[in-house]
Design a protein around this motif. Structure first.
Motif, PDB file in Angstrom:
ATOM      1  N   CYS A   1       0.821  -1.218   0.000  1.00 40.17           N
ATOM      2  CA  CYS A   1       0.000   0.000   0.000  1.00 40.17           C
ATOM      3  C   CYS A   1       0.857   1.271   0.000  1.00 40.17           C
ATOM      4  CB  CYS A   1      -0.942  -0.012   1.193  1.00 40.17           C
ATOM      5  SG  CYS A   1      -2.126  -1.379   1.101  1.00 40.17           S
ATOM      6  N   GLY A   2       1.965   1.263   0.729  1.00 42.46           N
ATOM      7  CA  GLY A   2       2.865   2.420   0.740  1.00 42.46           C
ATOM      8  C   GLY A   2       3.479   2.682  -0.622  1.00 42.46           C
ATOM      9  N   THR A   3       3.866   1.612  -1.300  1.00 43.29           N
ATOM     10  CA  THR A   3       4.457   1.733  -2.639  1.00 43.29           C
ATOM     11  C   THR A   3       3.413   2.256  -3.622  1.00 43.29           C
ATOM     12  OG1 THR A   3       5.915  -0.123  -2.159  1.00 43.29           O
ATOM     13  CG2 THR A   3       5.629   0.460  -4.474  1.00 43.29           C
ATOM     14  N   ILE A   4       2.196   1.731  -3.540  1.00 41.06           N
ATOM     15  CA  ILE A   4       1.121   2.188  -4.435  1.00 41.06           C
ATOM     16  C   ILE A   4       0.853   3.667  -4.204  1.00 41.06           C
ATOM     17  CG2 ILE A   4      -1.324   1.944  -5.009  1.00 41.06           C
ATOM     18  CD1 ILE A   4      -1.014  -1.063  -4.262  1.00 41.06           C
ATOM     19  N   ALA A   5       0.778   4.086  -2.936  1.00 35.02           N
ATOM     20  CA  ALA A   5       0.527   5.500  -2.619  1.00 35.02           C
ATOM     21  C   ALA A   5       1.636   6.382  -3.182  1.00 35.02           C
ATOM     22  CB  ALA A   5       0.420   5.672  -1.104  1.00 35.02           C
ATOM     23  N   ARG A   6       2.877   5.966  -3.030  1.00 30.36           N
ATOM     24  CA  ARG A   6       4.007   6.749  -3.551  1.00 30.36           C
ATOM     25  C   ARG A   6       3.923   6.868  -5.067  1.00 30.36           C
ATOM     26  NH1 ARG A   6       8.297   4.666  -5.475  1.00 30.36           N
ATOM     27  NH2 ARG A   6       8.230   2.768  -4.231  1.00 30.36           N
ATOM     28  N   GLU A   7       3.626   5.750  -5.744  1.00 32.49           N
ATOM     29  CA  GLU A   7       3.526   5.772  -7.204  1.00 32.49           C
ATOM     30  C   GLU A   7       2.385   6.672  -7.681  1.00 32.49           C
ATOM     31  OE1 GLU A   7       3.339   1.713  -8.556  1.00 32.49           O
ATOM     32  OE2 GLU A   7       5.448   1.332  -8.034  1.00 32.49           O
ATOM     33  N   LEU A   8       1.272   6.687  -6.953  1.00 31.81           N
ATOM     34  CA  LEU A   8       0.147   7.565  -7.310  1.00 31.81           C
ATOM     35  C   LEU A   8       0.541   9.035  -7.145  1.00 31.81           C
ATOM     36  CD1 LEU A   8      -2.798   5.607  -5.636  1.00 31.81           C
ATOM     37  CD2 LEU A   8      -2.358   5.822  -8.087  1.00 31.81           C
TER      38      LEU A   8
ATOM     39  N   THR B   1      -4.908   5.542   2.934  1.00 31.20           N
ATOM     40  CA  THR B   1      -5.923   5.816   1.915  1.00 31.20           C
ATOM     41  C   THR B   1      -6.072   4.623   0.983  1.00 31.20           C
ATOM     42  OG1 THR B   1      -5.327   8.159   1.999  1.00 31.20           O
ATOM     43  CG2 THR B   1      -6.606   7.439   0.100  1.00 31.20           C
ATOM     44  N   VAL B   2      -4.954   4.044   0.583  1.00 26.69           N
ATOM     45  CA  VAL B   2      -4.981   2.878  -0.308  1.00 26.69           C
ATOM     46  C   VAL B   2      -5.657   1.701   0.391  1.00 26.69           C
ATOM     47  CG1 VAL B   2      -3.551   1.206  -1.570  1.00 26.69           C
ATOM     48  CG2 VAL B   2      -2.974   3.641  -1.628  1.00 26.69           C
TER      49      VAL B   2
END
Length: 179
Positions: A40-47, A65-66
């Motif tokens: 989830c942290g990686t997805i948030a950073r990429e977004l 949030t993710v």
């Protein structure tokens, strides 16, 4: 119905319609989590890095949030009503509902994510311990007490005990499907 800040949906006149732009972001989040096995942290950073805006028009993505998006049953077309409630009507402050009955409706609106994908995500999230929280086993009651509402407004809804966890609700739904 629901607030207007649900990513992927437009709510107007009590109807939920799919917002194609927001739905694409929701699908991207689920794909990154399920298919690419990203956290989830990686997805948030990429977004954030891609400059993708949230439903509120901001680029403030966090792992929390993710996780909220991944856990929200509305993305597979179901609806759990009364997650929050207003205790004091004068202040009109909403709090997490731990006292009142909740109402669950399958296939309430158009789904953005396939239910099987949403269930896979829930399984993965349930298996992963959250950082900073100790894993604890929760004994589930052997029997559920379930009431199906016959009221004209909530006809067909299942009244759930607010103390049940998400995995207990899923187990109940499996039992109901087998009847």
């Amino acid at each position: 119905v629901f607030g207007g800040s649900l990513l992927g949906y437009d709510v107007q006149g009590g109807k939920m319609t799919v917002d194609p732009k927001g739905a694409a972001i929701v699908r991207l989040i689920f794909r990154k989590y399920l298919d690419e096995c990203k956290g989830c942290g990686t997805i948030a950073r990429e977004l954030r890095e891609a400059g993708i805006l949230s439903s509120r028009g901001q680029c403030r993505w966090s792992s929390a949030t993710v996780v909220k998006i991944l856990k929200n049953e509305k993305y597979c077309g179901d609806a759990l009503m009364q997650k929050t409630c207003t205790i004091d009507f004068r202040e009109h402050k909403s709090v997490k509902n731990t006292m009142l009955n909740k109402y669950f409706k399958e296939e309430h609106h158009t789904a953005i994510i396939k239910k099987s994908d949403w269930q896979k995500v829930q399984q993965i999230l349930d298996e992963k311990p959250l950082p900073g929280k100790s894993a604890r086993l929760h004994a589930m009651p052997k029997r559920f007490t379930v009431t199906r509402s016959k009221d004209k407004y909530f006809r067909g809804y299942i009244i759930l005990d607010p103390r049940w966890t998400a995995s207990e609700r899923r187990e109940l739904l499996k039992e109901l499907k087998n009847l």
